[in-house]
Design a protein around this motif. Structure first.
Motif, PDB file in Angstrom:
ATOM      1  N   LEU A   1       0.828  -1.210   0.000  1.00 47.22           N
ATOM      2  CA  LEU A   1       0.000   0.000   0.000  1.00 47.22           C
ATOM      3  C   LEU A   1       0.863   1.261   0.000  1.00 47.22           C
ATOM      4  CD1 LEU A   1      -2.986   0.991   0.143  1.00 47.22           C
ATOM      5  CD2 LEU A   1      -2.646   1.182   2.618  1.00 47.22           C
ATOM      6  N   VAL A   2       1.995   1.207   0.668  1.00 48.11           N
ATOM      7  CA  VAL A   2       2.882   2.369   0.738  1.00 48.11           C
ATOM      8  C   VAL A   2       3.452   2.734  -0.629  1.00 48.11           C
ATOM      9  CG1 VAL A   2       4.982   1.043   1.261  1.00 48.11           C
ATOM     10  CG2 VAL A   2       4.761   3.405   2.094  1.00 48.11           C
TER      11      VAL A   2
ATOM     12  N   ARG B   1       1.569   2.652  -3.417  1.00 46.12           N
ATOM     13  CA  ARG B   1       0.413   2.890  -4.287  1.00 46.12           C
ATOM     14  C   ARG B   1       0.670   4.056  -5.256  1.00 46.12           C
ATOM     15  NH1 ARG B   1      -4.939   0.828  -5.427  1.00 46.12           N
ATOM     16  NH2 ARG B   1      -5.937   2.516  -6.589  1.00 46.12           N
ATOM     17  N   ASP B   2       1.307   5.110  -4.769  1.00 43.51           N
ATOM     18  CA  ASP B   2       1.640   6.270  -5.601  1.00 43.51           C
ATOM     19  C   ASP B   2       3.140   6.504  -5.478  1.00 43.51           C
ATOM     20  OD1 ASP B   2       2.008   8.764  -6.787  1.00 43.51           O
ATOM     21  OD2 ASP B   2       0.141   9.592  -5.997  1.00 43.51           O
TER      22      ASP B   2
ATOM     23  N   THR C   1      -0.865  -2.168   7.395  1.00 48.29           N
ATOM     24  CA  THR C   1      -1.828  -1.728   6.380  1.00 48.29           C
ATOM     25  C   THR C   1      -2.821  -2.815   5.979  1.00 48.29           C
ATOM     26  OG1 THR C   1      -0.148  -2.279   4.695  1.00 48.29           O
ATOM     27  CG2 THR C   1      -0.291   0.015   5.400  1.00 48.29           C
TER      28      THR C   1
ATOM     29  N   ARG D   1      -8.077   1.439  -1.428  1.00 48.77           N
ATOM     30  CA  ARG D   1      -6.625   1.596  -1.316  1.00 48.77           C
ATOM     31  C   ARG D   1      -6.159   2.994  -1.676  1.00 48.77           C
ATOM     32  NH1 ARG D   1      -4.150  -4.381  -2.237  1.00 48.77           N
ATOM     33  NH2 ARG D   1      -6.022  -5.518  -1.672  1.00 48.77           N
TER      34      ARG D   1
ATOM     35  N   GLU E   1      -6.793   5.211   1.367  1.00 43.36           N
ATOM     36  CA  GLU E   1      -5.921   4.869   2.489  1.00 43.36           C
ATOM     37  C   GLU E   1      -4.471   5.228   2.184  1.00 43.36           C
ATOM     38  OE1 GLU E   1      -8.126   1.251   4.793  1.00 43.36           O
ATOM     39  OE2 GLU E   1      -7.367   0.815   2.797  1.00 43.36           O
ATOM     40  N   ALA E   2      -4.031   5.043   0.945  1.00 39.81           N
ATOM     41  CA  ALA E   2      -2.675   5.439   0.579  1.00 39.81           C
ATOM     42  C   ALA E   2      -2.518   6.949   0.706  1.00 39.81           C
ATOM     43  CB  ALA E   2      -2.352   4.985  -0.838  1.00 39.81           C
TER      44      ALA E   2
ATOM     45  N   TYR F   1       0.215   8.838   3.083  1.00 40.05           N
ATOM     46  CA  TYR F   1       1.162   9.849   2.620  1.00 40.05           C
ATOM     47  C   TYR F   1       0.968  11.176   3.350  1.00 40.05           C
ATOM     48  CZ  TYR F   1       1.883   6.606  -1.311  1.00 40.05           C
ATOM     49  OH  TYR F   1       2.157   5.509  -2.082  1.00 40.05           O
TER      50      TYR F   1
END
Length: 561
Positions: free
Chosen positions: A374-375, A377-378, A450, A504, A507-508, A512
């Motif tokens: 998840l960390v 994601r971007d 996560t 997601r 949440e991401a 951040y």
């Protein structure tokens, strides 16, 4: 519970010591911590598990991040004592002989809790039967069923053979040991003069059984086709199967344990709610998990506690007095633990991790609902954050050999390494075990969690981190709902009270935002305030989320009730 009687604690895995690979992850660590605390408190318990001659597995990870597995090579007699007693079970009509190996857990006050690890690798057993206690969670469903016959039925018989005739309570740590109920039910029926079990026999048995369920994830609940169960168990044992133990033409071990237990609990308050919805027919309580503080506190933290909370090993709630420990001493104890972790990371990975850079830790079983990536994601958002304030990440975790999506998640972590390596140092440490876990929970600056709610029943790695003054950044699920005080013990991902979902992207973004706007500025610009959060993690969460509190709750609610 009568004076002098024992509580028999059955678990498919128990984490006893780093050199004894009889565990896979959180369930085994919880079992080990429970029995260590029983020894500390002098609670009359005895542990029963399988010896797992080949361990769970030895993890290899290639440069692309692909996991492969090898059997673990370890010497049983270096750690365990073979006992002469023998027990036997029948599997598909074949007699299978069982022996036991003993491991003694010594408590802080000198008391001892014996753990008996069952072994079928004996001359005289069929070749396939000799392998039944080799691999933890190995093989197919037939192999698992046969293992669970050895654990539940064989375990009860082995306790008899060892002279434990005064077992007052049988505690099933997850449903893997639930075939124990069939053995006990046969005995109860015989004592009541019944040829086959009747409902009143279950009622008579129920006060002796306790069941803890650890997950709402379907894969964690063993069930077997009735035809397979009947063939494996044989007619003599199979007649014990009453309708309420079966569901959709399968023997469901969770329902078997539920039907036979006077006390059933989930492992966090939220998990208790989830379990009550899943098993509406049954009364399900909750006892939130904990950790064995003396096992998981780093050496620098132990020395700190010895100076300021001298009786912390035997009075875990006394860690609340850590609120008065000078910030500088907490900073230095943590820095010493961080130095040890990063020395290991750099030795294994040659990544050049920096002691002065904010370090995030993520370590748990690699499986889809844990969402370890998840960390990432971007990627560009994370890159931008790290260019302004340096961040480095350490990952660890094993995927089950048959969990292809879990293995692909490890590969995703490795792909992120390649994409971010110039801006964010990322390390994946293979062979996640008890020793590595101790380094990680003590040496990181922030513990990341996560999971997809509401699938995290409890989780204990964040509790271990809290004991070491490492705050969590976590989705509000499992134990963190109870341990979270925003900006005081750590930080939440997402909004409190939000409906459970798998959003997601949202949440991401929350993850951040917390890193960029709250956590990193606090760490770099107001270091004393960050260390104060660390101190409160110890005083508020370390003092409560421990197995001393947890086991005392089992004693008063389940064992002596």
């Amino acid at each position: 519970m009568s004076p002098g009687a024992y509580i028999a604690y059955f678990s498919m895995e128990i984490g006893l010591a780093p050199g004894v690979p009889t565990y896979a992850g959180g369930l085994g660590m919880l079992a080990g911590d429970t029995l260590r605390t029983a020894a500390d408190l002098g609670v009359p318990m005895v542990g029963v598990s399988l010896v797992h001659r080949k361990g769970y597995f030895h993890q290899r990870v290639d440069p692309t991040g692909w996991q492969t597995e090898e059997p673990v090579a370890w010497s049983l007699d270096d750690h365990l004592t073979e006992l002469p007693a023998r027990a036997s079970v029948e599997i598909e009509g074949r007699p299978v002989q069982i022996r036991a190996w003993r491991y003694d857990i010594r408590g802080t006050g000198g008391a001892s809790v014996p753990v008996f690890l069952l072994d079928t690798d004996l001359d005289g057993n069929a070749a396939a039967d000799r392998l039944l206690t080799h691999f933890l969670y190995g093989g197919d469903s037939h192999y698992r069923l046969c293992q669970e016959i050895v654990l539940g039925i064989g375990g009860a018989r082995m306790l008899d053979a060892l002279g434990y005739a005064d077992i007052d309570r049988y505690h099933m740590n997850e449903g893997h040991a639930a075939l124990l109920v069939l053995e006990l039910l046969k005995r109860q029926a015989r004592a009541n003069g019944h040829e086959r079990p009747r409902p009143e026999d279950i009622e008579a048995l129920r006060p002796r059984c306790v069941f803890t369920t650890h997950t709402p994830v379907p894969a964690g609940h063993d069930q077997f086709p009735l035809a397979m169960a009947e063939k494996a168990l044989g007619a003599g044992m199979y007649v014990c199967l009453l309708d309420e133990f079966c569901y959709e033409q399968k023997l469901n071990l969770t329902y078997l344990a539920l039907a036979a237990s006077h006390y059933v609990n989930g492992v966090a308050k939220k998990h208790g709610e989830v379990a009550r919805h899943l098993y509406a027919k049954y009364r399900v309580e909750s006892i939130t998990n904990g950790v064995h503080v003396a096992t998981w506190a780093s050496e620098p933290m132990r020395a700190l506690f010895d100076r300021h909370v001298p009786d912390w090993r035997t009075d875990n709630p006394g860690l609340r007095y850590a609120i008065g420990v000078p910030l500088g001493e907490i900073r230095e104890a943590h820095r010493a633990a961080k130095r040890e972790l990063l020395a290991y990371v750099n030795h294994v990975t040659n990544k050049g991790f920096d002691l002065d850079v904010f370090t995030i830790g993520y370590a748990r079983r690699a499986t889809a609902y844990k969402r370890p990536t998840l960390v990432f994601r971007d990627i560009e958002r994370l890159r931008g954050i790290a260019r302004r304030r340096a961040v480095q990440l350490v990952f660890a975790g094993k995927a089950h050999p048959h969990d292809l999506p879990g293995k692909e998640l490890i590969q995703e972590v490795h792909r992120a390494m390649g994409l971010l390596d110039t801006d964010v140092k990322i390390a994946f440490l293979p062979e996640y075990d008890m020793t590595l876990a101790r380094l990680l929970v003590a040496g990181t600056d922030l513990w990341l969690n996560t999971p997809q709610p509401p699938l995290e029943a409890s989780g204990t790695s964040g509790m271990k981190a809290a004991v070491n003054g490492v705050p969590s950044l976590s989705v509000l699920d499992g134990w963190w709902i109870e341990g979270w005080i925003e900006g005081v013990t750590g930080w939440a991902i997402g909004e409190p009270g939000a409906a459970a979902s798998d959003d997601r992207a949202a949440e991401a973004a929350s993850l951040y935002d917390k890193l960029e706007r709250v956590i990193l500025p606090l760490y770099y610009d107001e270091p004393d305030r960050y260390v104060d959060v660390m101190r409160r993690a110890i005083a508020l969460n370390g003092s409560f989320f421990n197995t001393e509190r947890m086991l005392n709750q089992y004693v008063t609610r389940a064992y002596f009730r």
